[in-house]
Design a protein around this motif. Structure first.
Motif, PDB file in Angstrom:
ATOM      1  N   GLY A   1       0.802  -1.225   0.000  1.00 19.69           N
ATOM      2  CA  GLY A   1       0.000   0.000   0.000  1.00 19.69           C
ATOM      3  C   GLY A   1       0.826   1.261   0.000  1.00 19.69           C
ATOM      4  N   PHE A   2       2.143   1.118   0.222  1.00 18.63           N
ATOM      5  CA  PHE A   2       3.049   2.266   0.227  1.00 18.63           C
ATOM      6  C   PHE A   2       4.228   1.938  -0.693  1.00 18.63           C
ATOM      7  N   ARG A   3       5.373   2.492  -0.430  1.00 16.40           N
ATOM      8  CA  ARG A   3       6.533   2.176  -1.248  1.00 16.40           C
ATOM      9  C   ARG A   3       6.933   0.708  -1.063  1.00 16.40           C
ATOM     10  N   SER A   4       7.229   0.054  -2.157  1.00 14.66           N
ATOM     11  CA  SER A   4       7.567  -1.362  -2.086  1.00 14.66           C
ATOM     12  C   SER A   4       8.989  -1.551  -1.578  1.00 14.66           C
ATOM     13  N   PRO A   5       9.171  -2.439  -0.589  1.00 14.60           N
ATOM     14  CA  PRO A   5      10.543  -2.736  -0.152  1.00 14.60           C
ATOM     15  C   PRO A   5      11.283  -3.659  -1.112  1.00 14.60           C
ATOM     16  N   ASP A   6      10.569  -4.168  -2.100  1.00 13.09           N
ATOM     17  CA  ASP A   6      11.205  -5.061  -3.070  1.00 13.09           C
ATOM     18  C   ASP A   6      11.843  -4.245  -4.191  1.00 13.09           C
TER      19      ASP A   6
END
Length: 207
Positions: free
Chosen positions: A35-40
């Motif tokens: 739902g926010f910035r992707s850590p991937d």
């Protein structure tokens, strides 16, 4: 300024946020996760190769794994009242922190994914029933310990161990399944309601 990378709705991020409140630490939070910035991303994986939240930056120091983070913060920022220097008392605190991660979390994983996250891959009725039963068995261990101490999970004083344990209890209470009557747990959660960190961060990231 201490930076915390991770969204507030994450149970592991809330461990860190609650610990900061107990220690009176100022911090900046960046929302990472679903739902926010992707850590991937390459940017985030440079901080945590597992692409998972939370991650902290404390100056040039970067750390991941929520239980390692809360121990670090208590050690770095004079949190002896939360994480005792005495080896016996610290070991008791560590025991419950590690048990929450290795045993309690494993017990509720399937049921939570099925009943709360509605994961299509976790809808086997037998597995849900087994996970719910295992979850209740582990909550009975918490109930017995709290009845024994009459106060907090590691003894008579609030400690770092209460943060992950209370967050797991909250997850159990808010999951739609049969809840056994555990009076010591009920009294414990009421007792914790006096703490600002609990009020702000234990209820799924909302006051």
């Amino acid at each position: 300024m201490l930076q915390i990378l991770g969204k507030t709705s994450s149970i592991n991020v809330r461990k860190v946020l609650w610990t900061c409140t107990e220690l009176g630490l100022s911090f900046e939070q960046e929302d990472w996760g679903a739902g926010f910035r992707s850590p991937d991303t390459a940017e985030f994986r440079a901080l945590n190769p597992n692409a998972m939240v939370p991650v902290i930056r404390d100056g040039d120091f970067v750390l991941w794994e929520s239980n390692s983070i809360i121990r670090y913060l208590a050690g770095r920022y004079h949190g002896e009242s939360l994480y005792p220097a005495d080896p016996y008392r610290r070991a008791r605190c560590d025991q419950w922190i590690d048990w929450q991660a290795s045993e309690l979390n494993r017990a509720w994983s399937y049921a939570f994914l099925a009943l709360v996250r509605h994961s299509a891959a976790h809808q086997d009725p037998q597995q849900i029933e087994l996970s719910c039963a295992n979850w209740s068995k582990h909550m009975a261990i918490v109930e017995k310990q709290l009845a024994r101490t009459g106060a907090f999970i590691a003894g008579t004083a609030f400690s770092l161990a209460d943060i992950p344990i209370a967050l797991s209890i909250n997850r159990w209470l808010e999951t739609p399944l049969k809840h056994d009557d555990f009076p010591a747990i009920t009294a414990y959660m009421t007792r914790l309601g006096e703490r600002e960190g609990y009020r702000t961060y234990c209820r799924n990231g909302t006051p």
